[in-house]
Design an enzyme around this catalytic site. Structure first.
Site, mmCIF file in Angstrom:
data_model
loop_
_atom_site.group_PDB
_atom_site.id
_atom_site.type_symbol
_atom_site.label_atom_id
_atom_site.label_comp_id
_atom_site.label_asym_id
_atom_site.label_seq_id
_atom_site.Cartn_x
_atom_site.Cartn_y
_atom_site.Cartn_z
ATOM 1 N N SER A 10 0.973 -1.167 -0.025
ATOM 2 C CA SER A 10 0.023 -0.020 -0.116
ATOM 3 C C SER A 10 0.968 1.189 -0.180
ATOM 4 C CB SER A 10 -0.863 0.035 1.299
ATOM 5 O OG SER A 10 -1.411 -1.158 1.538
ATOM 6 N N LYS A 20 -7.331 1.738 -2.397
ATOM 7 C CA LYS A 20 -6.843 1.124 -1.197
ATOM 8 C C LYS A 20 -6.851 2.380 0.107
ATOM 9 C CE LYS A 20 -4.587 -1.096 2.233
ATOM 10 N NZ LYS A 20 -5.294 -2.150 2.908
ATOM 11 N N LYS A 64 0.873 5.460 8.211
ATOM 12 C CA LYS A 64 1.740 5.688 6.827
ATOM 13 C C LYS A 64 0.402 5.982 5.553
ATOM 14 C CE LYS A 64 2.300 1.974 4.898
ATOM 15 N NZ LYS A 64 1.613 1.298 3.881
HETATM 16 P P1 NAD Z 1 5.811 -6.020 7.376
HETATM 17 O O1 NAD Z 1 6.765 -4.951 7.710
HETATM 18 O O2 NAD Z 1 5.524 -7.280 8.186
HETATM 19 O O3 NAD Z 1 6.774 -6.652 5.930
HETATM 20 C C1 NAD Z 1 7.414 -6.050 4.910
HETATM 21 C C2 NAD Z 1 8.566 -7.039 4.741
HETATM 22 O O4 NAD Z 1 9.411 -6.346 3.575
HETATM 23 C C3 NAD Z 1 9.710 -7.198 5.934
HETATM 24 O O5 NAD Z 1 9.929 -8.518 6.066
HETATM 25 C C4 NAD Z 1 10.861 -6.398 5.616
HETATM 26 O O6 NAD Z 1 11.880 -6.912 6.320
HETATM 27 C C5 NAD Z 1 10.783 -6.312 3.875
HETATM 28 N N1 NAD Z 1 11.542 -5.489 3.371
HETATM 29 C C6 NAD Z 1 11.701 -4.046 3.630
HETATM 30 N N2 NAD Z 1 12.374 -3.490 2.616
HETATM 31 C C7 NAD Z 1 12.781 -4.722 1.825
HETATM 32 C C8 NAD Z 1 13.615 -4.344 0.844
HETATM 33 N N3 NAD Z 1 14.173 -3.437 -0.060
HETATM 34 N N4 NAD Z 1 13.891 -5.718 0.024
HETATM 35 C C9 NAD Z 1 13.252 -6.729 0.566
HETATM 36 N N5 NAD Z 1 12.514 -6.897 1.577
HETATM 37 C C10 NAD Z 1 12.227 -5.584 2.212
HETATM 38 O O7 NAD Z 1 4.508 -5.412 6.561
HETATM 39 P P2 NAD Z 1 3.161 -6.108 6.100
HETATM 40 O O8 NAD Z 1 2.387 -6.084 7.089
HETATM 41 O O9 NAD Z 1 3.402 -7.502 5.640
HETATM 42 O O10 NAD Z 1 2.662 -5.136 5.212
HETATM 43 C C11 NAD Z 1 3.236 -5.188 3.705
HETATM 44 C C12 NAD Z 1 2.319 -4.010 3.141
HETATM 45 O O11 NAD Z 1 0.921 -4.369 3.105
HETATM 46 C C13 NAD Z 1 2.437 -2.653 3.484
HETATM 47 O O12 NAD Z 1 2.151 -1.782 2.463
HETATM 48 C C14 NAD Z 1 0.856 -2.405 4.302
HETATM 49 O O13 NAD Z 1 0.592 -1.460 4.589
HETATM 50 C C15 NAD Z 1 0.221 -3.440 3.573
HETATM 51 N N6 NAD Z 1 -1.142 -4.106 4.275
HETATM 52 C C16 NAD Z 1 -0.876 -4.755 5.377
HETATM 53 C C17 NAD Z 1 -1.922 -5.540 5.926
HETATM 54 C C18 NAD Z 1 -1.645 -6.047 7.440
HETATM 55 O O14 NAD Z 1 -2.640 -6.387 8.061
HETATM 56 N N7 NAD Z 1 -0.555 -6.291 7.759
HETATM 57 C C19 NAD Z 1 -3.068 -5.530 5.536
HETATM 58 C C20 NAD Z 1 -3.225 -4.865 4.054
HETATM 59 C C21 NAD Z 1 -2.156 -4.176 3.639
#
Ligand code: NAD
Length: 300
Positions: free
Chosen positions: A97, A172, A240
């Protein structure tokens, strides 16, 4: 038909989403900056990639699931990133997102290399990511969308094209306004009930079948009165999303007073060190102001 898919970002969402692609029979190469997260998906049947560039070089379709726009820019456009490895004709699908303007910037950079791009953020959180029943909102060219739809359907129950590149993230942001304001309103309601001496669990059961009932209420009210703020969706990620929402609203000259208010509550909670809690902890802003915690009766 199995497809060679690269998956970058194996956090709360990316890990179960990548596992669902494996279950559907696709071949996966995965990468995350945290090596333990790679190991876990490798033990479920994926191959380990050495970098985003390496993942892209070994894949026809490259999916990113990263925290925010700057992370996507780094992983796709940066040194050792996807565009250094991707072949012309491959497809990048960013499911994070992010600000729609960043999605459009990344989409343009992909187009310059002959790489297709879709922005495809999701809603539903970790439980629906595990079940493979996310709502996926997509922006991009219809031909590319149709080709990628079967892959997206391995992760989602609904997959909808909403417009050109960037439209997925605008949709979103609209979703995140509704969720944030809903959670904040639910928090105020439960605090009022608790301060009046009522059992919040009983209040929840009394109202959930009426007009106040919602997916948010069903998922988040039990977390609040059980004091379980384990994420789920972290406060700092929702802050964010609302920051990106208010930036987009500013450029479109749309006043969003309710969203601004909840955004301020999230900033205050982050300053208190609560950014890592589930967004149901928005209730704690009202709890602190009212001097009471929402707990089900019988719990100290
Ligand atoms: P998270 O922080 O758990 O996962 C992100 C992952 O990306 C981490 O494992 C991190 O180490 C990795 N990462 C960061 N920079 C990187 C890079 N340059 N190269 C490779 N890996 C890298 O976050 P999440 O909860 O999985 O959310 C991910 C996205 O999905 C976000 O944009 C969030 O807003 C969206 N989202 C999350 C949810 C939720 O309930 N958690 C629901 C809908 C949408």
């Amino acid at each position: 038909m199995p497809v060679n898919i690269g998956f970058i970002g194996l956090g709360i969402m990316g890990k179960p989403m990548s596992k669902n692609l494996l279950k559907a029979g696709h071949r996966l190469v995965v990468y995350d900056i945290v090596p333990e997260r790679v190991e876990e998906v490798v033990s479920a049947g994926a191959e380990a990639g050495a970098s985003s560039k390496d993942v892209a070089a070994r894949s026809e379709v490259i999916i990113t699931m990263l925290p925010d726009g700057p992370d996507v820019e780094k992983a796709v456009l940066g040194e050792g990133g996807v565009l250094e490895g991707a072949r012309a004709g491959s497809v990048v699908i960013d499911m994070s997102s992010i600000n729609p303007l960043v999605a459009q910037k990344v989409g343009r950079a992909c187009a310059e290399k002959g790489v297709e791009f879709l922005d495809a953020p999701v809603s539903g959180g970790e439980p629906k990511a595990i079940e493979g029943t996310l709502a996926i909102m997509v922006g991009g060219r219809p031909e590319v969308f149709e080709k990628m739809k079967p892959i997206l359907e391995c992760m989602g129950a609904s997959v909808t094209l909403t417009g050109d590149v960037g439209a997925g993230n605008v949709t979103k942001l609209a979703n995140q306004i509704i969720v944030a304001c809903n959670i904040a309103a639910m928090g105020e309601a439960l605090v009022l009930a608790a301060k009046a001496g009522l059992d919040p669990e009983t209040v929840f059961h009394a109202i959930k079948g009426g007009l106040a009932g919602s997916t948010v209420l069903n998922a988040k009210a039990p977390m609040v009165y059980s004091r379980n703020f384990q994420p789920g969706f972290r406060i700092e990620l929702h802050q964010k999303d609302l920051r990106n929402t208010l930036q987009a609203a500013d450029s479109l000259r749309v006043p969003l007073p309710l969203t601004s208010l909840v955004q301020q509550e999230l900033v205050a909670l982050i300053n208190e060190g609560k950014g890592g809690l589930d967004h149901s902890a928005i209730v704690q802003f009202t709890e602190e102001a009212a001097g009471i915690e929402v707990r089900k009766k019988g719990e100290a």
